[in-house]
Write a protein that holds these residues in place. Structure first.
Motif, PDB file in Angstrom:
ATOM      1  N   PRO A 113       0.825  -1.210   0.000  1.00 12.99           N
ATOM      2  CA  PRO A 113       0.000   0.000   0.000  1.00 12.99           C
ATOM      3  C   PRO A 113       0.863   1.265   0.000  1.00 12.99           C
ATOM      4  CG  PRO A 113      -0.759  -1.552   1.666  1.00 12.99           C
ATOM      5  CD  PRO A 113       0.549  -2.078   1.147  1.00 12.99           C
ATOM      6  N   LEU A 114       0.360   2.282  -0.653  1.00 11.47           N
ATOM      7  CA  LEU A 114       1.063   3.572  -0.692  1.00 11.47           C
ATOM      8  C   LEU A 114       0.927   4.294   0.636  1.00 11.47           C
ATOM      9  CD1 LEU A 114       0.152   4.981  -4.208  1.00 11.47           C
ATOM     10  CD2 LEU A 114       2.422   4.430  -3.355  1.00 11.47           C
ATOM     11  N   ARG A 115       1.996   4.948   1.054  1.00  9.00           N
ATOM     12  CA  ARG A 115       1.990   5.774   2.258  1.00  9.00           C
ATOM     13  C   ARG A 115       2.218   7.240   1.892  1.00  9.00           C
ATOM     14  NH1 ARG A 115      -0.085   1.990   4.749  1.00  9.00           N
ATOM     15  NH2 ARG A 115       1.089   0.299   5.657  1.00  9.00           N
ATOM     16  N   SER A 116       2.341   7.501   0.580  1.00  9.02           N
ATOM     17  CA  SER A 116       2.573   8.845   0.074  1.00  9.02           C
ATOM     18  C   SER A 116       2.061   8.885  -1.358  1.00  9.02           C
ATOM     19  CB  SER A 116       4.076   9.156   0.088  1.00  9.02           C
ATOM     20  OG  SER A 116       4.341  10.372  -0.582  1.00  9.02           O
ATOM     21  N   PHE A 117       1.775  10.085  -1.845  1.00  6.67           N
ATOM     22  CA  PHE A 117       1.516  10.218  -3.267  1.00  6.67           C
ATOM     23  C   PHE A 117       2.824   9.974  -4.000  1.00  6.67           C
ATOM     24  CE2 PHE A 117      -1.974  12.862  -1.601  1.00  6.67           C
ATOM     25  CZ  PHE A 117      -3.037  12.240  -2.256  1.00  6.67           C
ATOM     26  N   ILE A 118       2.735   9.543  -5.249  1.00  6.06           N
ATOM     27  CA  ILE A 118       3.952   9.323  -6.012  1.00  6.06           C
ATOM     28  C   ILE A 118       4.032  10.319  -7.158  1.00  6.06           C
ATOM     29  CG2 ILE A 118       4.144   6.902  -5.390  1.00  6.06           C
ATOM     30  CD1 ILE A 118       3.047   6.158  -8.110  1.00  6.06           C
ATOM     31  N   LEU A 119       5.250  10.624  -7.535  1.00 10.06           N
ATOM     32  CA  LEU A 119       5.504  11.519  -8.660  1.00 10.06           C
ATOM     33  C   LEU A 119       5.569  10.685  -9.938  1.00 10.06           C
ATOM     34  CD1 LEU A 119       8.333  13.716  -7.088  1.00 10.06           C
ATOM     35  CD2 LEU A 119       5.876  14.183  -7.155  1.00 10.06           C
ATOM     36  N   PRO A 120       5.059  11.210 -11.033  1.00 10.80           N
ATOM     37  CA  PRO A 120       5.174  10.476 -12.300  1.00 10.80           C
ATOM     38  C   PRO A 120       6.645  10.297 -12.661  1.00 10.80           C
ATOM     39  CG  PRO A 120       3.578  12.245 -12.486  1.00 10.80           C
ATOM     40  CD  PRO A 120       4.302  12.446 -11.180  1.00 10.80           C
ATOM     41  N   GLY A 121       7.039   9.094 -12.919  1.00  8.41           N
ATOM     42  CA  GLY A 121       8.422   8.848 -13.293  1.00  8.41           C
ATOM     43  C   GLY A 121       8.892   7.492 -12.842  1.00  8.41           C
ATOM     44  N   GLY A 122      10.188   7.378 -12.710  1.00  5.79           N
ATOM     45  CA  GLY A 122      10.804   6.094 -12.398  1.00  5.79           C
ATOM     46  C   GLY A 122      11.393   5.525 -13.671  1.00  5.79           C
ATOM     47  N   THR A 123      10.964   4.346 -14.047  1.00  2.28           N
ATOM     48  CA  THR A 123      11.455   3.733 -15.280  1.00  2.28           C
ATOM     49  C   THR A 123      10.821   4.422 -16.493  1.00  2.28           C
ATOM     50  OG1 THR A 123       9.659   2.113 -15.410  1.00  2.28           O
ATOM     51  CG2 THR A 123      11.626   1.483 -14.113  1.00  2.28           C
ATOM     52  N   PRO A 124      11.419   4.272 -17.675  1.00  2.00           N
ATOM     53  CA  PRO A 124      10.783   4.834 -18.878  1.00  2.00           C
ATOM     54  C   PRO A 124       9.347   4.336 -19.067  1.00  2.00           C
ATOM     55  CG  PRO A 124      13.051   4.287 -19.359  1.00  2.00           C
ATOM     56  CD  PRO A 124      12.757   3.730 -17.976  1.00  2.00           C
ATOM     57  N   LEU A 125       9.106   3.046 -18.821  1.00  2.00           N
ATOM     58  CA  LEU A 125       7.752   2.527 -18.967  1.00  2.00           C
ATOM     59  C   LEU A 125       6.806   3.193 -17.971  1.00  2.00           C
ATOM     60  CD1 LEU A 125       5.576   0.710 -20.126  1.00  2.00           C
ATOM     61  CD2 LEU A 125       6.438  -1.151 -18.663  1.00  2.00           C
ATOM     62  N   ALA A 126       7.211   3.305 -16.727  1.00  2.00           N
ATOM     63  CA  ALA A 126       6.354   3.932 -15.713  1.00  2.00           C
ATOM     64  C   ALA A 126       6.044   5.376 -16.087  1.00  2.00           C
ATOM     65  CB  ALA A 126       7.008   3.873 -14.335  1.00  2.00           C
ATOM     66  N   ALA A 127       7.038   6.117 -16.556  1.00  2.31           N
ATOM     67  CA  ALA A 127       6.818   7.510 -16.948  1.00  2.31           C
ATOM     68  C   ALA A 127       5.815   7.590 -18.089  1.00  2.31           C
ATOM     69  CB  ALA A 127       8.147   8.152 -17.352  1.00  2.31           C
ATOM     70  N   HIS A 128       5.929   6.703 -19.059  1.00  2.00           N
ATOM     71  CA  HIS A 128       4.965   6.693 -20.167  1.00  2.00           C
ATOM     72  C   HIS A 128       3.569   6.305 -19.685  1.00  2.00           C
ATOM     73  CE1 HIS A 128       8.467   6.960 -22.845  1.00  2.00           C
ATOM     74  NE2 HIS A 128       7.583   7.439 -23.716  1.00  2.00           N
ATOM     75  N   LEU A 129       3.478   5.373 -18.751  1.00  2.00           N
ATOM     76  CA  LEU A 129       2.167   4.970 -18.227  1.00  2.00           C
ATOM     77  C   LEU A 129       1.513   6.118 -17.461  1.00  2.00           C
ATOM     78  CD1 LEU A 129       3.024   1.311 -17.212  1.00  2.00           C
ATOM     79  CD2 LEU A 129       1.447   2.030 -19.040  1.00  2.00           C
ATOM     80  N   HIS A 130       2.306   6.924 -16.770  1.00  2.00           N
ATOM     81  CA  HIS A 130       1.738   8.090 -16.091  1.00  2.00           C
ATOM     82  C   HIS A 130       1.243   9.119 -17.102  1.00  2.00           C
ATOM     83  CE1 HIS A 130       2.202   7.207 -11.874  1.00  2.00           C
ATOM     84  NE2 HIS A 130       3.402   6.701 -12.126  1.00  2.00           N
ATOM     85  N   LEU A 131       1.934   9.263 -18.229  1.00  3.26           N
ATOM     86  CA  LEU A 131       1.434  10.131 -19.291  1.00  3.26           C
ATOM     87  C   LEU A 131       0.113   9.585 -19.836  1.00  3.26           C
ATOM     88  CD1 LEU A 131       1.788  12.577 -21.156  1.00  3.26           C
ATOM     89  CD2 LEU A 131       3.145  11.094 -22.670  1.00  3.26           C
ATOM     90  N   CYS A 132       0.044   8.273 -20.042  1.00  2.00           N
ATOM     91  CA  CYS A 132      -1.219   7.642 -20.464  1.00  2.00           C
ATOM     92  C   CYS A 132      -2.333   7.953 -19.468  1.00  2.00           C
ATOM     93  CB  CYS A 132      -1.054   6.126 -20.569  1.00  2.00           C
ATOM     94  SG  CYS A 132       0.069   5.535 -21.841  1.00  2.00           S
ATOM     95  N   ARG A 133      -2.006   7.881 -18.190  1.00  2.00           N
ATOM     96  CA  ARG A 133      -2.992   8.145 -17.132  1.00  2.00           C
ATOM     97  C   ARG A 133      -3.542   9.556 -17.241  1.00  2.00           C
ATOM     98  NH1 ARG A 133      -2.331  10.867 -12.656  1.00  2.00           N
ATOM     99  NH2 ARG A 133      -0.051  10.782 -12.735  1.00  2.00           N
ATOM    100  N   THR A 134      -2.671  10.528 -17.409  1.00  4.29           N
ATOM    101  CA  THR A 134      -3.142  11.913 -17.418  1.00  4.29           C
ATOM    102  C   THR A 134      -3.945  12.233 -18.677  1.00  4.29           C
ATOM    103  OG1 THR A 134      -1.063  12.779 -18.348  1.00  4.29           O
ATOM    104  CG2 THR A 134      -1.254  12.692 -15.937  1.00  4.29           C
ATOM    105  N   VAL A 135      -3.537  11.679 -19.809  1.00  6.19           N
ATOM    106  CA  VAL A 135      -4.284  11.933 -21.047  1.00  6.19           C
ATOM    107  C   VAL A 135      -5.638  11.227 -20.992  1.00  6.19           C
ATOM    108  CG1 VAL A 135      -4.278  11.718 -23.561  1.00  6.19           C
ATOM    109  CG2 VAL A 135      -2.171  12.329 -22.368  1.00  6.19           C
TER     110      VAL A 135
END
Length: 190
Positions: A113-135
């Motif tokens: 479980p998360l104990r904090s909000f997370i920033l978009p990023g990390g691996t290239p795939l994760a960063a792209h998935l966060h872009l997918c999320r926002t769009v």
């Protein structure tokens, strides 16, 4: 089957486009903006797929196909320009939403479980998935706004709502199952 033998038609040169029922609307009409943003979401998924492998790559491929279904659903009002549709239109169904929920649950079971909000990023795939999320969230907001004034399939809106959640959880999976999440530190630069 779709056959595209000619790509340009010149019919949109004056700022209008055809909906799936043949009626013409302004290219900036809310319905066009909504399904255009679904198409934009699909393009961001294509970028994410460049970094994905295995089950995640296959899931993203299914989502891209779903997004074409969703665009087809949104581009077609309930009736054609003469009042009735001569065929059964392609609409999003509850099963597509249910599949996303099952996949979210399966991925989330692998995460702490998360104990904090997370920033978009990390691996290239994760960063792209966060872009997918926002769009996809923007596409959802537009579909909800469209539904306030016109008929919109409720399953289309539900799908978009679950999809952004799917991208969030998949982003955590892509960050070494959450171990590589970039945590938000409130007030870090004060």
């Amino acid at each position: 089957m779709v056959v595209l033998s000619k790509i340009y038609t010149r019919t949109g040169d004056k700022g209008e486009t055809a909906l799936g029922n043949g009626s013409r609307v302004a290219k900036h009409a809310l319905r066009v903006t909504a399904y255009g943003t679904v198409d934009e979401t699909n393009a961001t998924v294509g970028l994410a797929r460049l970094h994905a492998e295995g089950d995640l790559a296959e899931a993203l491929k299914r989502i891209q196909n779903d997004l074409f279904d969703l665009g087809a659903d949104l581009c077609l009002p309930d009736q054609d320009k003469d009042g009735e549709l001569p065929y059964t239109p392609l609409r999003m169904i509850a099963g597509q939403v249910d599949r996303l929920e099952s996949e979210i649950d399966a991925m989330n079971a692998r995460l702490t479980p998360l104990r904090s909000f997370i920033l978009p990023g990390g691996t290239p795939l994760a960063a792209h998935l966060h872009l997918c999320r926002t769009v996809s969230r923007r596409a959802e907001r537009l579909a909800v706004e469209l539904a306030e004034g016109e008929a919109v399939n409720p399953e289309a809106v539900k799908y978009l709502n679950r999809l952004s959640d799917w991208f969030f959880v998949a982003g955590r999976i892509a960050n070494d199952e959450g171990k590589g999440d970039v945590l938000w530190v409130p007030g870090l630069t004060r």
